[in-house]
Design an enzyme around this catalytic site. Structure first.
Site, PDB file in Angstrom:
ATOM      1  N   ARG A 122      17.356   2.704  17.353  1.00 16.16           N
ATOM      2  CA  ARG A 122      18.399   1.672  17.179  1.00 16.16           C
ATOM      3  C   ARG A 122      19.715   2.311  16.750  1.00 16.16           C
ATOM      4  NH1 ARG A 122      16.378  -3.453  16.622  1.00 16.16           N
ATOM      5  NH2 ARG A 122      18.140  -4.134  15.383  1.00 16.16           N
ATOM      6  N   ASN A 181      21.519  -5.390   8.355  1.00 17.86           N
ATOM      7  CA  ASN A 181      21.660  -5.071   9.780  1.00 17.86           C
ATOM      8  C   ASN A 181      22.561  -6.135  10.373  1.00 17.86           C
ATOM      9  OD1 ASN A 181      21.352  -4.227  12.405  1.00 17.86           O
ATOM     10  ND2 ASN A 181      19.467  -5.391  12.737  1.00 17.86           N
ATOM     11  N   GLY A 182      23.680  -5.730  10.977  1.00 12.75           N
ATOM     12  CA  GLY A 182      24.578  -6.711  11.589  1.00 12.75           C
ATOM     13  C   GLY A 182      25.977  -6.619  11.012  1.00 12.75           C
ATOM     14  N   GLU A 205      21.573   1.299  41.706  1.00 13.09           N
ATOM     15  CA  GLU A 205      21.095   2.276  40.723  1.00 13.09           C
ATOM     16  C   GLU A 205      19.597   2.212  40.513  1.00 13.09           C
ATOM     17  OE1 GLU A 205      23.433   3.277  36.969  1.00 13.09           O
ATOM     18  OE2 GLU A 205      23.860   1.176  37.327  1.00 13.09           O
ATOM     19  N   HIS A 229      37.942  -8.870  57.807  1.00 14.20           N
ATOM     20  CA  HIS A 229      38.613  -7.637  58.255  1.00 14.20           C
ATOM     21  C   HIS A 229      37.612  -6.524  58.540  1.00 14.20           C
ATOM     22  CE1 HIS A 229      42.347  -9.586  57.270  1.00 14.20           C
ATOM     23  NE2 HIS A 229      41.891  -9.863  56.067  1.00 14.20           N
ATOM     24  N   LYS A 283      22.163   9.460  31.925  1.00 13.29           N
ATOM     25  CA  LYS A 283      22.843   8.455  31.109  1.00 13.29           C
ATOM     26  C   LYS A 283      24.278   8.881  30.823  1.00 13.29           C
ATOM     27  CE  LYS A 283      23.184   4.648  28.871  1.00 13.29           C
ATOM     28  NZ  LYS A 283      23.294   3.415  29.671  1.00 13.29           N
ATOM     29  N   CYS A 292      21.542  -1.646  13.305  1.00 10.22           N
ATOM     30  CA  CYS A 292      20.898  -0.690  12.399  1.00 10.22           C
ATOM     31  C   CYS A 292      19.407  -1.010  12.323  1.00 10.22           C
ATOM     32  CB  CYS A 292      21.525  -0.835  11.025  1.00 10.22           C
ATOM     33  SG  CYS A 292      23.306  -0.691  11.082  1.00 10.22           S
ATOM     34  N   GLU A 351      29.839  -4.796  39.853  1.00  9.82           N
ATOM     35  CA  GLU A 351      28.868  -4.367  38.826  1.00  9.82           C
ATOM     36  C   GLU A 351      27.457  -4.782  39.224  1.00  9.82           C
ATOM     37  OE1 GLU A 351      28.727  -2.286  36.684  1.00  9.82           O
ATOM     38  OE2 GLU A 351      26.933  -2.828  35.546  1.00  9.82           O
ATOM     39  N   LYS A 396      24.343  -2.177  39.887  1.00  9.67           N
ATOM     40  CA  LYS A 396      23.036  -2.300  39.219  1.00  9.67           C
ATOM     41  C   LYS A 396      21.914  -2.223  40.253  1.00  9.67           C
ATOM     42  CE  LYS A 396      23.698  -1.542  35.706  1.00  9.67           C
ATOM     43  NZ  LYS A 396      25.032  -1.133  35.746  1.00  9.67           N
ATOM     44  N   TRP A 438      23.850   2.462  12.084  1.00  9.48           N
ATOM     45  CA  TRP A 438      24.674   2.652  13.283  1.00  9.48           C
ATOM     46  C   TRP A 438      26.025   2.107  12.871  1.00  9.48           C
ATOM     47  CZ3 TRP A 438      24.189   4.664  18.131  1.00  9.48           C
ATOM     48  CH2 TRP A 438      25.147   4.305  19.057  1.00  9.48           C
TER      49      TRP A 438
END
Ligand code: AGP
Length: 619
Positions: A27, A110-111, A499, A515, A614, A2, A492, A496, A84
């Site tokens: 945020r 916040n948290g 991308e 192979h 996105k 937040c 992954e 990255k 958030w």
């Protein structure tokens, strides 16, 4: 994640606070609120759901300016928050600021307060009536009960009761012109003005007012008045710290001082993990998923689990498969959502389908989940966005709490998804009795230690990965190799690089090299190997020998202390030791940084790579 801001000074607080929230909206925002202390007139609090337009409308109706006494000598005091949501639905009652019953104490947080359930129970036993579903509200009641005229002292005492990852700012009607903040992990920063001072979760909130900042460290309490700032440690010991001038432009400020959102979000990963897991790991080392939307029986009865997702989210699912099969011994089937939805899958009521989608809007994933649900399967969504389509299509939702991810290349949402999969796997194992309490407890404590290990890795390896990137950024092809739980990390890491750098890249199960793919290698090929702890690390090492024998440049990620890997690689990046099933959370970090630096050295915009969006809402 937040946004919070506070102000004390000789100007009306309302506009300063709302302008500050505006700068923090990135945020996350599903609701917002302001509390302003008008001496001799109590606290005026206005909250609204939605983005800041909702709050602005509510403020106009409340017309707080009419209650701002022009003759106040620097006693304008206010706090504000953009939420958030992590605990509790998106409602006005759950919006911050939160107050005690008297309204004299108001706080923003916040948290995550990890132990809020137990604290809330105790307060309710003492007769406290809660007005929200949030964890934050317990803080206002604790401070009210400890307050005996000194707000700093009351916050200090409340801090001692709280566990978790949070920062708070509090005010009290009996102490106009005073704000008290406390930091436990989650960022908190003070802005130094002329006859006024600010406190916020990030510099952008007050950067238009002052560029003189004072960082509050973990475990510190800060008391701000219009004329001064006092920092003490939690035990009361004074802290002397000189303010620093920030030379950021606005855009840099939004990026938290980093050059790009992607780098900012790479650094936010420890916080994203902490906020996703900590309050779901109970004091007695169990996993609490009671708020996701279906009961334990679904976890107990599932005969098979099917994971559907796209892109990075699919890779998170691959890690989750290892955890579920290893810990809970439930068979897991994986499929790329765009394939699953068209292969007329055999699926039914004994299946639990897990759809992983950070945006909650990916068309292929939504379609795959709908198909499964229509055929009788129970469907669990793992997503980062409250109110997204997937939350309406699933029987249950497990939210990651990574905060808004601006960079198109997923980083913090990936690790948060992996962490969420670990929670599901541990809960399954607990309920099905496949893991004894001591093993669950050991894994939970390993998981708790991950954010700190990630932070250490990001801080220590960023420069190193830049140096490695400088050696290879002009390469025309990269190969990534891994096995077992290291393979999803490879996939992954390769995604990255593709991308953000547009360099052709492939990722393979290392055992597959002979192979065919080994024909790709020549003297110059950079080969990135994930050689961290796993039951078959020896096999990975021999695959690396094969690769090295063909003269390729091996860049390896290894578990610290394992000196075998460096014998078969040119570059070895060590990451902290943890249980091998949890290793992907640290092993991915050097690969994210490598992709980032290679792309930047090639002059690319890592936040908005070409051809990408996105959220992919079309099939
Ligand atoms: C990852 O870096 C990409 N942005 C992309 O692969 C993404 O993971 C994929 O489109 C799935 O998105 P979702 O998690 O929002 O469903």
């Amino acid at each position: 994640m937040c946004g919070i801001i506070g102000y004390v000074g000789n100007r009306p607080a309302e506009e300063i606070l709302v302008a500050g929230l505006q700068k923090l909206e990135y945020r996350g925002y599903d609701s917002a609120g302001v509390a302003i202390l008008i001496p001799d007139n109590g606290v005026k609090k206005v909250r609204a759901v939605g983005n800041l337009d909702g709050l602005r409308g509510a403020l106009e109706e409340a017309d707080l300016s009419a209650t701002d006494e022009p003759d106040l000598d620097g006693k304008f005091t206010g706090i504000a928050h953009t939420r958030w949501a992590t605990h509790g639905r998106v409602t006005e009652a759950n919006a911050h600021p939160h107050g005690d019953e008297s309204g004299k104490v108001q706080i923003v947080l916040n948290g995550i307060v990890e132990n809020y359930v137990r604290l809330k129970e105790k307060l309710e036993e003492d007769g406290v009536v809660f007005t929200s579903e949030t964890d934050a509200e317990v803080v206002s009641h604790l401070i009210a009960r400890y307050f005996e005229g000194d707000l700093t002292d009351a916050v200090r005492k409340a801090y001692a009761d709280l566990r978790g990852h949070y920062s708070i700012v509090a005010m009290h009607t009996d102490t106009p012109g005073v704000l008290v903040g406390a930091r436990k992990e989650t960022p908190l920063i003070v802005g130094i003005g002329e006859g006024e001072n600010f406190i916020a979760s990030a510099i952008p909130a007050f950067m238009n007012e002052t560029r003189l900042v004072l960082e509050i460290d973990n475990g510190e309490i800060v008391t701000i008045t219009p004329s001064g700032v006092e920092i003490t440690k939690i035990d009361g010991e004074p802290v002397e710290r000189a303010p620093e001038a920030v030379e950021w432009d606005e855009e840099t400020a939004e990026k938290g001082g980093y050059d790009t959102f992607m780098m900012k979000e790479i650094h936010e990963q420890p916080e994203a993990i902490a906020e996703t897991i900590l309050d779901r790991l109970t004091d007695d080392d169990s996993v609490d998923l009671s708020d996701i939307g279906f009961g334990d029986d679904v976890f107990r009865q599932a005969k098979r689990i099917v994971i559907v997702a796209c892109g990075t989210s699919y890779h998170a699912g691959l890690v989750g498969r290892y955890a579920i099969e290893r810990w809970a011994r439930v068979p897991v089937e994986m499929d790329i959502a765009s394939e699953y939805r068209y292969r007329d899958p055999v699926i039914g009521e004994n299946d639990l389908v897990i759809g992983i989608t950070q945006s909650g809007e990916t068309a292929d994933t939504l379609a795959a989940m709908r198909l499964a649900r229509d055929r009788g399967a129970k469907v669990l969504a793992i997503t980062n966005i409250m109110g997204s389509q997937v939350t309406r299509d699933a029987d249950a939702v497990l939210f990651t709490r990574a905060g808004l991810e601006i960079g198109v290349a997923a980083t913090k949402t990936f690790v948060a998804q992996v962490a969420a999969m670990y929670l599901v796997a541990l809960r399954l194992a607990e309920l099905r009795g496949n893991l004894g309490f001591s093993e669950v407890s050991r894994l939970i404590n390993e998981l708790r230690a991950i954010p700190e290990k990630m932070e250490a890795t990001i801080d220590s390896e960023s420069e190193r990965m830049l140096e490695i990137a400088k050696l290879h950024y002009d390469q025309k092809f990269f190969l990534y190799l891994g096995r077992h739980i290291g393979l999803p990390v490879c996939l992954e890491g390769a995604l990255k690089l593709k991308e953000v750098s547009y360099i052709p890249t492939d990722a393979y199960a290392a055992g597959e090299m002979k192979h065919g793919p080994i024909a790709l290698l020549d003297e110059s090929t950079p080969v990135v190997c994930v050689a961290t702890d796993s039951p078959i690390l020896d096999k990975v090492l021999s695959n690396m020998e094969e690769v090295k024998a063909r003269g390729a440049d091996v860049i390896a990620v290894a578990t610290e202390g394992d000196d075998r890997v460096s014998k078969v690689s040119e570059e070895t990046i060590s990451v902290p030791r943890t249980d091998w099933v949890l290793q992907p959370l640290v092993a991915i970090l050097p690969l994210q940084l490598l992709a980032y630096h290679v792309a930047r050295l090639n002059g690319h915009n890592v936040d908005q790579p070409r051809n990408l969006a996105k959220t992919v809402t079309v099939e």
